[in-house]
Design a protein around this motif. Structure first.
Motif, short mmCIF file in Angstrom:
data_model
loop_
_atom_site.label_atom_id
_atom_site.label_comp_id
_atom_site.label_asym_id
_atom_site.label_seq_id
_atom_site.Cartn_x
_atom_site.Cartn_y
_atom_site.Cartn_z
N ARG A 1 0.84 -1.19 0.00
CA ARG A 1 0.00 0.00 0.00
C ARG A 1 0.88 1.24 0.00
N PRO A 2 0.66 2.16 -0.91
CA PRO A 2 1.59 3.29 -1.03
C PRO A 2 1.60 4.21 0.18
N ASP A 3 0.54 4.18 1.01
CA ASP A 3 0.49 5.08 2.15
C ASP A 3 0.97 4.42 3.44
N ARG A 4 1.46 3.20 3.35
CA ARG A 4 1.88 2.52 4.57
C ARG A 4 3.16 3.14 5.10
N VAL A 5 3.16 3.48 6.38
CA VAL A 5 4.32 4.10 7.00
C VAL A 5 4.61 3.40 8.31
N ILE A 6 5.77 3.68 8.84
CA ILE A 6 6.21 3.16 10.13
C ILE A 6 6.80 4.32 10.92
N TRP A 7 6.65 4.29 12.23
CA TRP A 7 7.24 5.31 13.08
C TRP A 7 8.60 4.81 13.56
N ARG A 8 9.61 5.64 13.39
CA ARG A 8 10.96 5.23 13.77
C ARG A 8 11.71 6.43 14.36
N ASN A 9 11.96 6.36 15.65
CA ASN A 9 12.76 7.39 16.33
C ASN A 9 12.23 8.80 16.11
N GLY A 10 10.90 8.93 16.15
CA GLY A 10 10.31 10.26 16.08
C GLY A 10 9.90 10.71 14.69
N GLU A 11 10.12 9.86 13.68
CA GLU A 11 9.78 10.24 12.32
C GLU A 11 8.91 9.16 11.67
#
Length: 316
Positions: free
Chosen positions: A5-15
């Protein structure tokens, strides 16, 4: 929540970063379970409220931070910051009508050539998520087998630490149970007393009393276990936390597993012994229904456990 999915994101160290860019180097041994703590957290869609509800987010985040500190790692965020990060992640990736599993975890940051990561090493924190399908109210059951592998010695690696390294014991027990025709294992400690399953605690019901092994038996201080014990007490169901002998499993009226992934999972057999009538019992079903109503927001008796997530599409 498909990986493509193109909108899939992950949170990593504040970003927030694209999911497929969340990589670590193969030499990052802290990432490879040697020095890594994690949590599994559920968020449930509430049809009544028309929104996603995170369940006991802060308790889970605090337990992960405690596990990291017991591992002599230095996390750079506090529990409230991690809760806010998880909520914002869900705002970006969740869809109406879907339950979402949240996986926060931390590991020794950077490259380490030795497995014995030094005390005080900074911890990198990641929060990922994916859709899951709740099994509450689906009538599912499981079978159990007492594992030939004992529970790891909590004096060697404290059971209060939810760390990846401790879960290898659970993996061996699960393989053992399934080779013997059961779904899940039950571990015993050095005294032959019941501890827990792999990734889930256990509750034994006899004569209407719900009993779970106490923490000194060598079990994780399960947040779901705490939840169910409180719901039982509020419903007038007697509870006990104490040492439990293996033979009590075979003579129980009801048994269920309890945990974030297991939710409330009735057991109908242990080592070939049918439990009660061989079906999920009435106390178990009552507690499953009460748990369902809380996490889905059907009732408002425990708003302090719920974190509402308002959807708002944001560019990743």
């Amino acid at each position: 929540m498909p990986a493509d999915r193109p909108d899939r994101v992950i949170w990593r160290n504040g970003e927030f970063i694209p999911w497929n860019e969340a990589v670590v180097h193969v030499n990052a041994v802290g990432h490879a379970s040697v020095s890594a703590a994690f949590e599994g957290v559920h968020s449930y869609w509430s049809p009544q409220r028309g929104q996603l509800l995170g369940f006991r987010f802060r308790d889970h985040m605090q337990r992960m931070l405690d596990s990291l500190r017991l591992s002599w790692l230095a996390p750079p965020f506090d529990a409230d910051e991690l809760v806010a990060a998880a909520v914002e992640l869900l705002r970006r990736v969740s869809e109406p009508g879907r339950d979402v599993y949240v996986r926060p975890w931390g590991f020794a940051a950077g490259l380490h050539r030795e497995q014995m990561v030094p005390a005080g090493t900074p911890a990198e924190i990641v929060i990922d998520s994916w859709d899951f399908e709740s099994k509450l109210g689906r009538g599912r059951t499981c079978t159990l087998a007492v594992s030939s592998w004992p529970r790891f010695n909590t004096n060697a690696s404290p059971a209060t630490m939810k760390v990846f390294a401790n879960y290898h014991n659970g993996r061996l027990g699960t393989i053992d149970a399934r080779r013997r025709g059961a779904d899940w294992p039950i571990f015993t400690n050095g005294n032959g007393e019941v501890t827990e399953s792999s990734g889930a605690c256990i509750a034994v019901i006899k004569d209407g009393v719900v009993a779970t092994p106490d923490l000194s038996s060598g079990v994780l201080d399960s947040i779901t276990r705490r939840t169910v014990l409180q719901l039982a007490e509020e419903a007038g169901i007697p509870t006990q936390t104490r040492r439990i002998d293996r033979t009590e499993l075979y003579l129980a009226d009801e048994i269920f597993l309890v945990g974030t992934a297991a939710e409330i999972l009735p057991a109908v057999e242990v080592d070939g012994f049918p439990i009660g009538t061989g079906q999920a019992g009435p106390v178990t079903r009552q507690l499953e229904a009460a748990y369902h109503d809380v996490v889905r927001g059907v009732v408002d008796s425990h708003e302090e456990w719920l974190v509402p997530v308002e959807r708002a599409r944001v560019a990743g």
